[in-house]
Design a protein around this motif. Structure first.
Motif, PDB file in Angstrom:
ATOM      1  N   LYS A  57       0.837  -1.206   0.000  1.00 32.77           N
ATOM      2  CA  LYS A  57       0.000   0.000   0.000  1.00 32.77           C
ATOM      3  C   LYS A  57       0.872   1.257   0.000  1.00 32.77           C
ATOM      4  O   LYS A  57       0.530   2.261  -0.639  1.00 32.77           O
ATOM      5  CB  LYS A  57      -0.947  -0.016   1.208  1.00 32.77           C
ATOM      6  CG  LYS A  57      -2.046  -1.077   1.103  1.00 32.77           C
ATOM      7  CD  LYS A  57      -3.036  -0.972   2.232  1.00 32.77           C
ATOM      8  CE  LYS A  57      -4.072  -2.101   2.151  1.00 32.77           C
ATOM      9  NZ  LYS A  57      -4.846  -2.086   0.895  1.00 32.77           N
ATOM     10  N   PHE A 192       2.712   6.013   7.690  1.00 29.27           N
ATOM     11  CA  PHE A 192       1.368   5.787   7.137  1.00 29.27           C
ATOM     12  C   PHE A 192       0.721   7.030   6.544  1.00 29.27           C
ATOM     13  O   PHE A 192      -0.379   6.967   5.992  1.00 29.27           O
ATOM     14  CB  PHE A 192       0.449   5.168   8.201  1.00 29.27           C
ATOM     15  CG  PHE A 192       0.280   5.990   9.462  1.00 29.27           C
ATOM     16  CD1 PHE A 192      -0.746   6.904   9.573  1.00 29.27           C
ATOM     17  CD2 PHE A 192       1.151   5.824  10.527  1.00 29.27           C
ATOM     18  CE1 PHE A 192      -0.919   7.648  10.728  1.00 29.27           C
ATOM     19  CE2 PHE A 192       0.995   6.557  11.700  1.00 29.27           C
ATOM     20  CZ  PHE A 192      -0.040   7.478  11.804  1.00 29.27           C
ATOM     21  N   ASP A 193       1.405   8.169   6.626  1.00 28.01           N
ATOM     22  CA  ASP A 193       0.861   9.380   6.019  1.00 28.01           C
ATOM     23  C   ASP A 193       2.003  10.362   5.797  1.00 28.01           C
ATOM     24  O   ASP A 193       3.044  10.285   6.445  1.00 28.01           O
ATOM     25  CB  ASP A 193      -0.196  10.005   6.939  1.00 28.01           C
ATOM     26  CG  ASP A 193      -1.065  11.043   6.225  1.00 28.01           C
ATOM     27  OD1 ASP A 193      -0.945  11.169   4.984  1.00 28.01           O
ATOM     28  OD2 ASP A 193      -1.857  11.719   6.908  1.00 28.01           O
ATOM     29  N   LYS A 199      -2.644   9.265  -0.422  1.00 22.41           N
ATOM     30  CA  LYS A 199      -3.599   9.322   0.683  1.00 22.41           C
ATOM     31  C   LYS A 199      -3.053   8.461   1.825  1.00 22.41           C
ATOM     32  O   LYS A 199      -2.195   7.596   1.605  1.00 22.41           O
ATOM     33  CB  LYS A 199      -4.987   8.848   0.252  1.00 22.41           C
ATOM     34  CG  LYS A 199      -5.085   7.393  -0.152  1.00 22.41           C
ATOM     35  CD  LYS A 199      -6.543   7.044  -0.484  1.00 22.41           C
ATOM     36  CE  LYS A 199      -6.681   5.573  -0.864  1.00 22.41           C
ATOM     37  NZ  LYS A 199      -8.088   5.199  -1.127  1.00 22.41           N
ATOM     38  N   PRO A 200      -3.546   8.680   3.056  1.00 24.85           N
ATOM     39  CA  PRO A 200      -3.048   7.914   4.203  1.00 24.85           C
ATOM     40  C   PRO A 200      -3.376   6.424   4.092  1.00 24.85           C
ATOM     41  O   PRO A 200      -4.263   6.018   3.336  1.00 24.85           O
ATOM     42  CB  PRO A 200      -3.781   8.543   5.397  1.00 24.85           C
ATOM     43  CG  PRO A 200      -4.269   9.869   4.912  1.00 24.85           C
ATOM     44  CD  PRO A 200      -4.541   9.696   3.448  1.00 24.85           C
ATOM     45  N   ALA A 202      -4.751   3.246   6.150  1.00 27.43           N
ATOM     46  CA  ALA A 202      -5.541   2.933   7.346  1.00 27.43           C
ATOM     47  C   ALA A 202      -5.116   1.580   7.923  1.00 27.43           C
ATOM     48  O   ALA A 202      -4.966   0.606   7.198  1.00 27.43           O
ATOM     49  CB  ALA A 202      -7.028   2.923   7.006  1.00 27.43           C
ATOM     50  N   PHE A 203      -4.931   1.549   9.238  1.00 28.05           N
ATOM     51  CA  PHE A 203      -4.529   0.309   9.898  1.00 28.05           C
ATOM     52  C   PHE A 203      -5.009   0.335  11.342  1.00 28.05           C
ATOM     53  O   PHE A 203      -5.427   1.373  11.866  1.00 28.05           O
ATOM     54  CB  PHE A 203      -3.001   0.149   9.861  1.00 28.05           C
ATOM     55  CG  PHE A 203      -2.270   1.164  10.693  1.00 28.05           C
ATOM     56  CD1 PHE A 203      -1.929   0.898  12.016  1.00 28.05           C
ATOM     57  CD2 PHE A 203      -1.941   2.411  10.170  1.00 28.05           C
ATOM     58  CE1 PHE A 203      -1.286   1.853  12.791  1.00 28.05           C
ATOM     59  CE2 PHE A 203      -1.291   3.367  10.947  1.00 28.05           C
ATOM     60  CZ  PHE A 203      -0.957   3.081  12.265  1.00 28.05           C
ATOM     61  N   GLU A 204      -4.928  -0.822  11.981  1.00 27.80           N
ATOM     62  CA  GLU A 204      -5.164  -0.890  13.418  1.00 27.80           C
ATOM     63  C   GLU A 204      -4.045  -1.688  14.059  1.00 27.80           C
ATOM     64  O   GLU A 204      -3.383  -2.495  13.395  1.00 27.80           O
ATOM     65  CB  GLU A 204      -6.517  -1.545  13.723  1.00 27.80           C
ATOM     66  CG  GLU A 204      -6.642  -2.985  13.275  1.00 27.80           C
ATOM     67  CD  GLU A 204      -8.021  -3.561  13.546  1.00 27.80           C
ATOM     68  OE1 GLU A 204      -8.939  -2.763  13.860  1.00 27.80           O
ATOM     69  OE2 GLU A 204      -8.183  -4.789  13.449  1.00 27.80           O
ATOM     70  N   SER A 245      -4.048  -4.049   8.257  1.00 32.37           N
ATOM     71  CA  SER A 245      -4.734  -3.152   7.347  1.00 32.37           C
ATOM     72  C   SER A 245      -6.230  -3.169   7.623  1.00 32.37           C
ATOM     73  O   SER A 245      -6.828  -4.229   7.855  1.00 32.37           O
ATOM     74  CB  SER A 245      -4.476  -3.575   5.896  1.00 32.37           C
ATOM     75  OG  SER A 245      -5.249  -2.796   5.003  1.00 32.37           O
ATOM     76  N   THR A 246      -6.849  -1.998   7.577  1.00 32.05           N
ATOM     77  CA  THR A 246      -8.305  -1.914   7.760  1.00 32.05           C
ATOM     78  C   THR A 246      -8.979  -1.411   6.483  1.00 32.05           C
ATOM     79  O   THR A 246     -10.118  -0.950   6.505  1.00 32.05           O
ATOM     80  CB  THR A 246      -8.654  -0.981   8.923  1.00 32.05           C
ATOM     81  OG1 THR A 246      -8.079   0.316   8.702  1.00 32.05           O
ATOM     82  CG2 THR A 246      -8.144  -1.541  10.241  1.00 32.05           C
ATOM     83  N   GLU A 247      -8.292  -1.522   5.367  1.00 32.21           N
ATOM     84  CA  GLU A 247      -8.852  -1.055   4.087  1.00 32.21           C
ATOM     85  C   GLU A 247      -9.418  -2.225   3.297  1.00 32.21           C
ATOM     86  O   GLU A 247      -8.947  -3.341   3.422  1.00 32.21           O
ATOM     87  CB  GLU A 247      -7.773  -0.344   3.291  1.00 32.21           C
ATOM     88  CG  GLU A 247      -7.229   0.880   4.016  1.00 32.21           C
ATOM     89  CD  GLU A 247      -6.155   1.579   3.207  1.00 32.21           C
ATOM     90  OE1 GLU A 247      -5.862   1.150   2.071  1.00 32.21           O
ATOM     91  OE2 GLU A 247      -5.602   2.560   3.700  1.00 32.21           O
TER      92      GLU A 247
END
Length: 247
Positions: A57, A192-193, A199-200, A202-204, A245-247
């Motif tokens: 990503k 991550f950004d 674009k950023p 997204a993760f957790e 990843s949360t995408e």
């Protein structure tokens, strides 16, 4: 005038991100590929412990093709060097004769890289070299980059430092013997950004684990960086925070 094509050694962390940003601003090189060393067994960025999915990503949002160099888990120096040599030889066939790194201080590491590259007639470039790390980390933050620690060396930092976003509070909490960029291997990060991304990401945060490793050895059981005088192998401990990843 055509810009010189170059390979960028991408770790996924803050020093790589800042070095790449500076190169893009200077417009001195055309970055043809990002090269990242991957654990073949775990499919994660070597040392940083970041999943390949998140690495991909990053490359997608930077907009530069990614080359993944897979190495065995805990490879000998001989195996690592052979894998790197084969990878670079293929890239060189495309006319790329410059390899760029985000290293800042470590003289021995730079000398090692340059010696190995010279065997292939490839030039090493170090855009962050010898710049003050306290200035670099604040420049990184001021540019809008965001990064999270994914691995910390328990020799320098405890569990509370892994999985933290680097900000002014993080820097204030660092012990005085820890470099603010982790240049001595105290910690590793995942960016991550920031201005190099479209674009950023997204993760957790996932599981936090402590892993112990033996000091690396060469095939003849000697290594210039570590002593083999002890009967029991010395173990090195690292706290890892898994990112999902949360995408």
């Amino acid at each position: 005038m055509n810009k010189e094509k170059a390979l960028f050694n991408w770790s996924g962390g803050k020093d790589s991100a800042l070095a790449l940003y500076k190169l893009q601003q200077s417009r001195e090189f055309e970055i043809a590929y990002l090269l990242t060393s991957i654990s073949q067994k775990y499919q994660r960025i070597s040392m940083h412990g970041v999943r390949v999915e998140l690495l991909e990503k990053q490359a997608e949002r930077i907009g530069i093709p990614l080359v993944k160099m897979e190495v065995p888990d805990m490879p000998t120096m001989e195996v690592y060097e052979e894998t790197m040599r084969n990878t670079l030889s293929k890239i060189k066939e495309e006319g790329i004769k410059t390899s760029i790194f985000g290293d800042i201080y470590l003289e021995d590491l730079r000398t090692y890289r340059e010696n190995k590259l010279s065997e292939l007639d490839i030039k090493g470039v170090f855009p962050l070299w010898d710049l003050p790390t306290d200035n670099l980390i604040h420049e990184f933050l001021d540019l809008g980059f965001k990064t999270v620690t994914t691995c910390v060396n328990e020799k320098y930092l405890d569990k509370s430092f892994v999985g933290r976003v680097i900000d002014e509070d993080f820097l204030k909490d660092l012990p005085s013997n820890v470099d603010p960029c982790g240049e001595n291997g105290e910690f590793h990060t995942f960016v991550f950004d920031g201005p190099i991304f479209s674009k950023p990401i997204a993760f957790e945060k996932g599981e936090i684990v402590l892993r112990k490793y033996e000091a690396p050895k060469t095939e003849d059981d000697s290594d210039q960086c570590f002593s083999n005088e002890k009967e029991d192998p010395e173990l090195y401990g690292f706290w890892y925070c898994d990112l999902l990843s949360t995408e």
